[in-house]
Enzyme design. Structure first.
Site, mmCIF file in Angstrom:
data_model
loop_
_atom_site.group_PDB
_atom_site.id
_atom_site.type_symbol
_atom_site.label_atom_id
_atom_site.label_comp_id
_atom_site.label_asym_id
_atom_site.label_seq_id
_atom_site.Cartn_x
_atom_site.Cartn_y
_atom_site.Cartn_z
ATOM 1 C CD GLU A 155 -10.631 -8.513 22.667
ATOM 2 O OE1 GLU A 155 -10.019 -9.192 23.509
ATOM 3 O OE2 GLU A 155 -11.872 -8.526 22.572
ATOM 4 C CB CYS A 204 -4.553 -7.200 24.058
ATOM 5 S SG CYS A 204 -4.314 -6.535 22.403
#
Length: 513
Positions: free
Chosen positions: A257, A291
């Site tokens: 990720e 993020c």
């Protein structure tokens, strides 16, 4: 992580495990993001210490897997209860780590909820027996088949500094629920929460046998990847590439990720009040150190000016947490990130961008930056192409929906995005054309508020199956097929060829024809 990625051969790994494993004498200084002072240190575990911890977890894993999904769920529920009882201590340490209070408390609460969620879901998804029911084959009448889910013995997790508790556990918990042991390396930037979380873990001895935290820097992370059977990494694209390369060298799965440069598209029918609220929060929550933060804002040119004016008004009203009365925006957690933000802003201004508000760093021990609205931006600027990870809101107009989609998709990333219109239904057609793993309709950042929808990353934003939704637990198991013959096994005679000379004569006849 270092560009140098040594891969240890099996014989060398055995020798490392047999060595005396004590924590490395090396200690890492830890900076307080609020005061700017180094006021903590954490041991950097060396390769031998990581190997020993991995071996301990491996020895306990078969007993953990043998508990079954329901038995493991009971142990996880006990852990959730301990975290809830100790949440003040964990959240207090996390608050020092990150320089924020309310989000730290919510992060710990959310971790306990996620553990409870997996304790509920895992038995439903994995079943309660060693294998599923045998089903008849549609091809072979006397054959039936079933399946077994076999957990990877030891899964490894390397987590970042922006949401330390959440991202240390988000993948480790479903792995544990699946029957794997879990070895977690949190970021050395924010390690204070580890000790109070270990204290909570110690109250659940069955889980402490198969869940461990190893502190350290790149050296520790490299050692972890060399010891596990599967690795999950959350962090930057450059480091993600190194982890993937090392995992590939060992032929183990890597689930990554990575970064994002999430766009928000605001259509002409959007309510400006609602849209500016959503975009502001989506861009500056946790000082933009998310993020899934909105880092590019595209607004229909018909409402662009009104949108910018209202966004500037709201951004100017936001307070920094270093103010006497506190505020909504905390410090930049990782000091080197300040240099990235400065570089992006300077590059944008040099290329013609205008800073409408914010832009000035506040040095008060740590470093803060107020929400910074930037206009007259374009895709030639680093601010619109590289991950900034700060409270910056660059706004760019578009002429029509085709241009909006082109701009949103003109990126190396594809983590998530947002489309704002008069309704979710009006936003949907354009959302279907945006290349990103999760799209929020008429809001921003919904992908970090729910764990239920499954999604995968596009482009450089990640690799591997969904870490969200029910499918995420299946990353940690291998599928074994059990195939039963209930009739007469087929004899080899059924595969008898005619004499070779007969085959040859057929070939000659075909050539003559």
């Amino acid at each position: 992580m270092s560009e140098s990625l040594p891969v240890i051969a099996p014989a060398e790994r055995s020798a490392v495990r047999s060595a005396r494993a004590e924590p490395s004498a090396r200690r890492l200084p830890v900076r307080n993001p609020v005061t700017g002072r180094v006021d903590y240190e954490v041991p950097a575990l060396d390769r031998a210490a990581v190997a020993t911890e991995a071996e301990r977890l491996r020895r306990a894993q078969p007993r953990w897997a043998a508990l079954g999904a329901s038995g493991r769920a009971e142990v996880l529920l006990a852990f959730a209860a301990v975290i809830e009882r100790r949440q003040e201590a964990i959240a207090a340490a996390l608050s020092v780590d990150t320089g924020r209070t309310l989000l730290s408390r919510r992060e710990v609460e959310g971790a306990a909820r996620n553990i409870r969620r997996w304790a509920r879901l895992a038995p439903q998804l994995l079943g309660t027996g060693p294998h599923g029911e045998f089903r008849p084959s549609a091809i072979l009448p006397d054959v039936s088949y079933a399946g077994q889910l076999v957990p990877y013995p030891l899964a490894g997790f390397i987590s970042p500094w922006n949401f330390p508790v959440t991202l240390s556990l988000i993948d480790a918990v479903p792995a544990l629920a699946a029957g794997s042991a879990a070895l977690v390396k949190p970021s050395e930037i924010t390690p204070r929460f580890v000790d109070p979380l270990r204290a909570a873990l110690a109250e659940v001895p069955q889980l402490a046998e198969v869940l461990a935290f190893v502190t350290g820097d790149a050296e520790t992370g490299i050692a972890l990847v060399d010891e596990v059977d599967l690795v999950c990494f959350t962090g930057s694209v450059p480091t993600g590439r190194l982890v993937a390369r090392q995992a590939a060298g060992r032929l183990i799965p890597a689930f990554l990720e990575l970064g994002g440069k999430d766009p928000a598209i605001v259509l002409a029918g959007a309510d400006v009040e609602r849209a500016t609220d959503a975009v502001l929060r989506g861009s500056v929550l946790n000082a933009g150190q998310v993020c899934l933060s909105i880092e590019r804002i595209y607004v229909d040119q018909r409402i662009h000016d009104a949108f910018v004016e209202r966004l500037v008004e709201k951004a100017q009203a936001v307070r920094l947490s270093c103010a006497p009365e506190g505020g909504e925006v905390g410090p930049i957690i990782h000091a080197p990130q300040v240099d990235v933000i400065r570089r992006h802003l300077a590059d944008a201004v040099e290329r013609g961008a205008r800073i409408r508000c914010g832009g000035a760093f506040v040095e008060n021990g740590g470093t803060w930056l107020a929400p910074t609205v930037v206009t007259h931006v374009n895709h030639g600027m680093a601010l619109m192409r590289e991950e900034t990870f700060g409270p910056i809101l660059p706004v760019m107009p578009f002429a029509d929906e085709d241009e909006a989609v082109f701009l949103a998709n003109d990126t190396d990333f594809g983590l998530s995005a947002a489309v704002l219109a008069e309704s979710p239904e009006a936003a949907l057609p354009l959302a279907l054309r945006v290349n990103a793993g999760g799209i929020s309709l008429n809001d921003c950042g919904l992908t970090i508020q729910t764990y239920e929808p499954e999604k995968t990353s596009f482009g450089c934003s990640g690799l591997g199956g969904s870490r969200m939704g029910p499918a995420s637990i299946f990353r940690f198991v291998r599928r074994k097929a059990l195939i039963a013959q209930r009739g007469r096994p087929q004899p080899l005679a059924d595969y008898r060829d005619p004499p070779a000379e007969t085959i040859g004569s057929r070939g000659r006849a075909a050539d003559a024809a």
